[in-house]
Design a protein around this motif. Structure first.
Motif, PDB file in Angstrom:
ATOM      1  N   ASN A 156       3.174  39.454 -37.552  1.00  0.00           N
ATOM      2  CA  ASN A 156       2.705  38.728 -38.730  1.00  0.00           C
ATOM      3  C   ASN A 156       2.324  39.696 -39.845  1.00  0.00           C
ATOM      4  O   ASN A 156       2.732  39.523 -40.995  1.00  0.00           O
ATOM      5  CB  ASN A 156       1.518  37.843 -38.334  1.00  0.00           C
ATOM      6  CG  ASN A 156       0.946  37.057 -39.493  1.00  0.00           C
ATOM      7  OD1 ASN A 156       0.272  37.623 -40.349  1.00  0.00           O
ATOM      8  ND2 ASN A 156       1.221  35.766 -39.537  1.00  0.00           N
ATOM      9  N   THR A 157       1.572  40.745 -39.490  1.00  0.00           N
ATOM     10  CA  THR A 157       1.141  41.705 -40.509  1.00  0.00           C
ATOM     11  C   THR A 157       2.350  42.381 -41.168  1.00  0.00           C
ATOM     12  O   THR A 157       2.356  42.651 -42.358  1.00  0.00           O
ATOM     13  CB  THR A 157       0.226  42.774 -39.881  1.00  0.00           C
ATOM     14  OG1 THR A 157      -0.767  42.115 -39.118  1.00  0.00           O
ATOM     15  CG2 THR A 157      -0.436  43.634 -40.938  1.00  0.00           C
ATOM     16  N   ASP A 172     -10.065  45.362 -54.339  1.00  0.00           N
ATOM     17  CA  ASP A 172     -11.238  46.052 -53.791  1.00  0.00           C
ATOM     18  C   ASP A 172     -12.151  45.107 -53.010  1.00  0.00           C
ATOM     19  O   ASP A 172     -12.784  45.515 -52.035  1.00  0.00           O
ATOM     20  CB  ASP A 172     -12.053  46.702 -54.913  1.00  0.00           C
ATOM     21  CG  ASP A 172     -11.297  47.851 -55.531  1.00  0.00           C
ATOM     22  OD1 ASP A 172     -10.290  48.278 -54.917  1.00  0.00           O
ATOM     23  OD2 ASP A 172     -11.689  48.303 -56.619  1.00  0.00           O
ATOM     24  N   ALA A 173     -12.203  43.865 -53.478  1.00  0.00           N
ATOM     25  CA  ALA A 173     -13.134  42.912 -52.849  1.00  0.00           C
ATOM     26  C   ALA A 173     -12.745  42.594 -51.412  1.00  0.00           C
ATOM     27  O   ALA A 173     -13.604  42.312 -50.575  1.00  0.00           O
ATOM     28  CB  ALA A 173     -13.201  41.631 -53.671  1.00  0.00           C
ATOM     29  N   ILE A 174     -11.458  42.603 -51.114  1.00  0.00           N
ATOM     30  CA  ILE A 174     -11.061  42.229 -49.747  1.00  0.00           C
ATOM     31  C   ILE A 174     -10.451  43.379 -48.953  1.00  0.00           C
ATOM     32  O   ILE A 174     -10.177  43.233 -47.763  1.00  0.00           O
ATOM     33  CB  ILE A 174     -10.088  41.017 -49.741  1.00  0.00           C
ATOM     34  CG1 ILE A 174      -8.894  41.263 -50.641  1.00  0.00           C
ATOM     35  CG2 ILE A 174     -10.813  39.735 -50.085  1.00  0.00           C
ATOM     36  CD1 ILE A 174      -7.791  40.253 -50.434  1.00  0.00           C
ATOM     37  N   ALA A 175     -10.299  44.536 -49.600  1.00  0.00           N
ATOM     38  CA  ALA A 175      -9.703  45.669 -48.879  1.00  0.00           C
ATOM     39  C   ALA A 175     -10.455  46.006 -47.580  1.00  0.00           C
ATOM     40  O   ALA A 175      -9.820  46.304 -46.567  1.00  0.00           O
ATOM     41  CB  ALA A 175      -9.618  46.883 -49.785  1.00  0.00           C
ATOM     42  N   PRO A 176     -11.797  45.963 -47.552  1.00  0.00           N
ATOM     43  CA  PRO A 176     -12.459  46.304 -46.287  1.00  0.00           C
ATOM     44  C   PRO A 176     -12.226  45.250 -45.197  1.00  0.00           C
ATOM     45  O   PRO A 176     -12.495  45.504 -44.029  1.00  0.00           O
ATOM     46  CB  PRO A 176     -13.958  46.321 -46.652  1.00  0.00           C
ATOM     47  CG  PRO A 176     -14.053  46.179 -48.118  1.00  0.00           C
ATOM     48  CD  PRO A 176     -12.762  45.651 -48.626  1.00  0.00           C
ATOM     49  N   TYR A 177     -11.765  44.095 -45.581  1.00  0.00           N
ATOM     50  CA  TYR A 177     -11.635  43.009 -44.611  1.00  0.00           C
ATOM     51  C   TYR A 177     -10.204  42.780 -44.144  1.00  0.00           C
ATOM     52  O   TYR A 177      -9.976  42.507 -42.978  1.00  0.00           O
ATOM     53  CB  TYR A 177     -12.188  41.698 -45.207  1.00  0.00           C
ATOM     54  CG  TYR A 177     -13.620  41.805 -45.637  1.00  0.00           C
ATOM     55  CD1 TYR A 177     -14.629  41.928 -44.691  1.00  0.00           C
ATOM     56  CD2 TYR A 177     -13.974  41.806 -46.984  1.00  0.00           C
ATOM     57  CE1 TYR A 177     -15.953  42.048 -45.071  1.00  0.00           C
ATOM     58  CE2 TYR A 177     -15.302  41.931 -47.374  1.00  0.00           C
ATOM     59  CZ  TYR A 177     -16.293  42.047 -46.410  1.00  0.00           C
ATOM     60  OH  TYR A 177     -17.595  42.165 -46.784  1.00  0.00           O
ATOM     61  N   TYR A 178      -9.251  42.881 -45.070  1.00  0.00           N
ATOM     62  CA  TYR A 178      -7.879  42.522 -44.715  1.00  0.00           C
ATOM     63  C   TYR A 178      -7.360  43.414 -43.587  1.00  0.00           C
ATOM     64  O   TYR A 178      -7.364  44.639 -43.694  1.00  0.00           O
ATOM     65  CB  TYR A 178      -6.957  42.602 -45.942  1.00  0.00           C
ATOM     66  CG  TYR A 178      -5.525  42.256 -45.609  1.00  0.00           C
ATOM     67  CD1 TYR A 178      -5.164  40.942 -45.318  1.00  0.00           C
ATOM     68  CD2 TYR A 178      -4.549  43.245 -45.524  1.00  0.00           C
ATOM     69  CE1 TYR A 178      -3.871  40.623 -44.973  1.00  0.00           C
ATOM     70  CE2 TYR A 178      -3.255  42.934 -45.187  1.00  0.00           C
ATOM     71  CZ  TYR A 178      -2.912  41.612 -44.907  1.00  0.00           C
ATOM     72  OH  TYR A 178      -1.635  41.297 -44.551  1.00  0.00           O
ATOM     73  N   ASN A 179      -6.947  42.781 -42.503  1.00  0.00           N
ATOM     74  CA  ASN A 179      -6.375  43.458 -41.328  1.00  0.00           C
ATOM     75  C   ASN A 179      -7.362  44.330 -40.544  1.00  0.00           C
ATOM     76  O   ASN A 179      -6.969  45.049 -39.635  1.00  0.00           O
ATOM     77  CB  ASN A 179      -5.148  44.294 -41.716  1.00  0.00           C
ATOM     78  CG  ASN A 179      -4.172  44.395 -40.563  1.00  0.00           C
ATOM     79  OD1 ASN A 179      -4.008  43.438 -39.812  1.00  0.00           O
ATOM     80  ND2 ASN A 179      -3.556  45.553 -40.388  1.00  0.00           N
ATOM     81  N   ALA A 180      -8.653  44.263 -40.902  1.00  0.00           N
ATOM     82  CA  ALA A 180      -9.613  45.101 -40.172  1.00  0.00           C
ATOM     83  C   ALA A 180      -9.766  44.622 -38.735  1.00  0.00           C
ATOM     84  O   ALA A 180      -9.807  45.418 -37.801  1.00  0.00           O
ATOM     85  CB  ALA A 180     -10.957  45.085 -40.874  1.00  0.00           C
ATOM     86  N   LEU A 181      -9.838  43.313 -38.540  1.00  0.00           N
ATOM     87  CA  LEU A 181      -9.945  42.773 -37.184  1.00  0.00           C
ATOM     88  C   LEU A 181      -8.579  42.631 -36.540  1.00  0.00           C
ATOM     89  O   LEU A 181      -8.399  42.889 -35.358  1.00  0.00           O
ATOM     90  CB  LEU A 181     -10.617  41.396 -37.218  1.00  0.00           C
ATOM     91  CG  LEU A 181     -12.108  41.330 -37.530  1.00  0.00           C
ATOM     92  CD1 LEU A 181     -12.539  39.883 -37.643  1.00  0.00           C
ATOM     93  CD2 LEU A 181     -12.911  42.020 -36.450  1.00  0.00           C
TER      94      LEU A 181
END
Lengths: 447, 480
Positions: free
Chosen positions: A147-148, A127-136
């Motif tokens: 890569n993804t 949950d802590a990184i879900a909003p960030y991972y792969n967002a950009l």
């Protein structure tokens, strides 16, 4: 299309193996990324951003991939040879594309700081990184999508609100294997509000085999956060690196980045900084010292979305023998980004008539109340300065080195960590003199 | 000072003043493009077989190409079958009588281009081209005495086929790009200039291009050859009527500069830019290139770009001869919905070659203005020197100014400098003028003219005045 085909087949056939060892967060982004990659394939020289960096050619080698996450059984301490003395650092290691757990506790549960394996963190604290991972990164080009789709591990650094890490976080990537290998690494760095950190990323290779790495780094800087990120590449001619760095900055955040390429084979660094909060500042610097047939490309894009932001870029290249330097810097000022001040400088030294420099500074401006400039030069060492020094008894070689050293110095001075700056001074001097352990008679210094 | 301000003001109150349509009977061929159209154009111009073959080759190559998308332009789709590729305002009968339709004369008088030599005020020879045909070339005889050939392209093909054949397409090959292929297939008229060895052309040569007929495209072709030790200064001006439909103008200009020769090429481009809503206007897709073949040759491009809805133009220099020099001075102004993607290419091939690029972009309204340039130094171009400066001025918060320079350096003795800045007119400058009783609008005119002065100074006198006026007109209403 033949290269892509091979990787498309690998993905389709071994998807379960790839996913088996990975956190659901990593797995759930794969399908969309794979579809995008499948549709576009590897970039070709017809793509403007890859016009001078023939990436397709780099994928022609028949690489192996460590999809089953086999432990390579290498001792990081044995492989790591490039220590920075006096650096108060906590070293962390990545071998090819797997994070190596160290003895010291990296997760500080009380403060909420995490430094460690991306895959582990995505499992335990999704949950802590879900909003960030792969967002950009989801908007990235086909190499990022590749890569993804394939990525299985990497490093994750999370610094919570208001926490300041005083000692430098050193993340060392060691490239070593018994076969020609393709690595897909992922780094995620999140600095919450007012957090501060210094991060040093080093790439080292001890390899007779050809290595290819795709590395995608996503960095999120919250309000008032401050990050110094130093990247040092000191690998060998068998090494290809395709690095993509995405940075998103909120208001009043500071991002200071230095990218030093000392020895490498084929490198393409794509840096994409988006300033979404007003008052943010980005400072990008880079230095590339190339000889033989080294290829170093830096493609930077700074997106000024919010008003009152500032950015500064300085990239320098020293090119010898048959090396190639590519600089492609774009400053994009969006319509609402009034009161932006942005400056870009690119200076290049060509030392032989076989060295090639391709510079392409670009400005794209849609707001009127701004100050924006770029400058780019290509030239040689000043004959008058050389002569002046020789007159005063400094041998030509020494004078040459001094001038080149001064040329490179402007970028090194930008580094805030004293120990690292001193170390780089020595490394660069050694590089010019041909004393670097991996240098094996580099030609910059033989003249 | 006051006087010149009055001039600005007077002009600033005018809109596009060349937007009238002349009522001239024009022979227009049917719309559409195919092999028989290419053959028809060739036949109408009574061209030799080799030229028809060249056109057909170009046409066949064009069919294989796609419209380029790389420019920073938003180009609406162009229906190449909805354009008529040949329009002849000289009626057949009058052609035989060698007399020009008085309406036509009036048109050019209205444009300030008198076609009667006795009326000519300036020491300038003019080739007037309307739609697809050259109407008249003045001072031809005087020039001929010195051995200078200055005539329309159609005439040159009839009278000097060997010269044309020797040089045509040698600088811009029909395979060069999409619009070069299109032009090579259907080109109509333009100017042909040949300056013989050792001759310094005594007067300015000038071509005036006018589009008049509706739904036509203009595909002019200009070829300038400056033989050893010669000099020529050439001017080009262009206007078109105001229409709601877009009109296509795809030209090729080729310049060959031989040993010790110098060519100065100046353009004031004032095609109809479309109205304030972005409706109508000319699409200007032009390939201009000069080849400095001889040692010590020099080519200088000066352009003032104020017109066209879309401009796509990169006057270039190939610096082949040792010690050759290339120069590019440009002011590009865009207002309302205009788009410009313009710049230059400097290809350094010979030793000790030098190039200078000064580009000034001014964007206002909702326009987009881009500089795109290439400086290439090849492996053998020792001691090449380049200096580039690209400045952009933004007037208004809805416009864009962009810079895309490319530098490809393959030689260690090259010295290349590139600088670019973007800014707006500062409050201080305006305040200073206001304080001294100069109104804001006038002050902007003043500052813009000062900003562009470096380039305007390179223009021949008459053109410089016209260009200054134009700058003010183009920026009219952009203050605020």
């Amino acid at each position: 299309m033949s290269n892509e085909k091979e990787y498309i087949e690998i993905f389709e056939q071994h998807r379960n193996i790839i996913e088996e060892n990975c956190a659901p967060l990593l797995n759930e982004k794969r399908t969309a990324a794979f579809e995008k990659f499948k549709a576009s394939g590897f970039p070709t020289r017809n793509d403007e951003a890859y016009r001078r960096s023939d990436v397709g050619k780099q994928f022609q080698t028949n690489y192996g991939m460590n999809l089953r996450r086999i432990d390579m059984k290498s001792n990081a301490n044995d492989l790591f040879m490039c220590d920075v003395p006096n650096l108060k650092a906590r070293p962390e290691y990545i071998l090819n594309d797997s994070y190596i757990p160290t003895q010291q506790a990296t997760a500080d549960h009380t403060s909420g700081v995490f430094i460690g394996s991306l895959n582990e963190y995505a499992r335990s604290n999704s949950d802590a990184i879900a909003p960030y991972y792969n967002a950009l990164a989801q908007k990235g080009d086909s190499i990022v999508q590749f890569n993804t789709a394939f990525v299985q591990d990497g490093a994750c650094i999370v610094i919570p609100k208001g926490v300041e890490i005083t000692e430098t976080i050193q993340l060392v990537t060691l490239l070593h294997s018994n076969i020609d290998i393709l690595n897909n690494r992922r780094l995620l760095i999140v600095l919450h509000e007012n957090a501060k950190a210094n991060i040093l990323l080093c790439d080292h290779a001890s390899n007779e085999h050809t290595t290819m790495s795709t590395q995608v780094t996503e960095i999120y800087l919250g309000k008032g956060a401050s990050l110094n990120l130093y990247e040092l590449e000191d690998t060998d001619k068998n090494n290809s690196r395709l690095a993509h760095l995405f940075v998103q900055q909120e208001s009043d955040s500071q991002f200071n980045h230095s990218n030093i390429t000392l020895t490498n084979g084929f490198t393409r660094n794509a840096i994409n900084v988006t300033l979404i909060g007003s008052g943010a500042h980005a400072n990008l610097t880079g230095l590339a010292i190339c000889d033989k047939e080294q290829h170093t490309a830096n493609n930077t894009v700074i997106e000024h979305v919010a008003s009152n932001c500032t950015s500064n870029e300085l990239y320098k290249y020293i090119l010898d023998e048959k090396s190639t330097g590519v600089f492609n810097g774009k400053i994009h000022i969006h319509p609402d980004a009034q009161h932006t001040a942005s400056q870009q400088t690119n200076r290049n030294l060509c030392l032989t008539d076989c060295a090639r420099m391709y510079a392409q500074p670009q400005l794209e401006i849609y707001a009127d109340d701004i100050k924006c400039s770029h400058g780019s030069t290509v030239g040689q060492l000043d004959e008058n300065a050389l002569f002046y020094m020789q007159q005063r008894g400094i041998p030509k070689n020494e004078a040459r080195n001094l001038l080149m050293f001064a040329f490179a110095g402007e970028v090194i001075e930008n580094i805030d960590i004293d120990a690292l700056r001193d170390r780089l001074h020595i490394l660069i001097e050694k590089r010019f003199r041909g004393e670097l352990n991996k240098c094996k008679g580099c030609s910059l210094c033989k003249k | 000072m006051k006087k010149s301000n009055n001039i600005f003001k007077k002009i600033a109150n005018k809109a596009y003043e060349y937007g009238f349509v002349s009522n001239i009977k024009t022979d227009i061929i049917e719309q559409g493009l195919n092999e028989s159209v290419v053959r028809l154009i060739s036949k109408k111009k009574n061209e030799p077989e080799w030229l028809l073959e060249y056109r057909l080759q170009a046409y066949r190559h064009w069919l294989t190409l796609e419209m380029p998308q790389w420019a920073h332009l938003n180009i609406p789709e162009i229906d190449y079958q909805a354009i008529s590729y040949y329009a002849d305002p000289l009626k057949k009968k009058e052609k035989q009588n060698k007399e020009i339709d008085p309406e036509l004369m009036k048109t050019f008088d209205k444009l300030g281009i008198p076609l009667e030599e006795r009326l000519a005020l300036t020491n300038t020879a003019v080739d007037a081209v309307m739609d697809s045909v050259s109407v008249k070339t003045t001072f031809k005889e005087e020039l001929k005495e010195k051995g200078i050939i200055f005539c329309s392209m159609s005439e040159a093909i009839q009278e000097y086929p060997d010269l044309v054949r020797k040089y045509l397409g040698t600088v811009v090959n029909y395979r060069d790009n999409f619009f070069a292929a299109l032009n090579s297939a259907v080109f109509s008229d333009g100017s042909f200039v040949y300056i013989p060895k050792g001759v310094r052309c005594p007067m300015e040569l000038s071509t005036y291009f006018r589009i008049n007929a509706a739904n036509t495209g203009q595909f002019e072709r200009t070829l300038i050859v400056a033989d050893d030790n010669s000099y020529v200064s050439y001017l080009e001006g262009c206007t078109a009527p105001m229409r709601d439909e877009n009109q296509l103008h795809a030209a090729i200009v080729e310049i060959i500069v031989c040993e010790n020769a110098e060519v100065k090429y100046s353009t004031v481009q004032n095609w109809y830019p479309g109205d304030s809503e972005g409706k109508g206007g000319v699409y200007n897709f032009v390939t201009k290139r000069g080849d400095c073949r001889g040692n010590n040759s020099k080519l200088s491009w000066t352009q003032v770009e104020t017109g066209s809805a879309i401009t796509w133009k990169y006057p270039s220099c190939i610096l082949r001869g040792d010690n050759s020099q290339g120069e590019f001075y440009s002011v590009a102004v865009t207002n309302n919905y205009q788009q410009a993607d313009t710049g230059t290419k400097m290809i350094h091939l010979g030793r000790n070659t030098r190039s200078t690029i000064i580009s000034k972009g001014i964007s206002a309204g909702k326009s987009q203005n881009s500089y795109r340039g290439l400086v290439r130094v090849s492996k053998n171009a020792d001691n090449a020197r380049n200096y580039s400066q690209c400045d952009s001025l933004l007037l208004g918060s809805k416009c864009g100014a962009h810079t895309f320079p490319y530098m490809d350096i393959h030689n260690d003795s090259a010295i290349i400098e590139h600088e670019a800045t973007t800014s707006k007119i500062s409050e201080d400058q305006l305040f200073y003028c206001n304080q001294r009783g100069i109104g804001t609008e006038e002050a902007i005119g003043l500052i813009v003219n000062g900003y562009a002065k470096e380039v305007l100074n390179k223009l021949p006198m008459e053109f410089a005045i016209e260009a200054q006026k134009l700058l003010s007109v183009t920026l009219e209403g952009s203050v605020g």
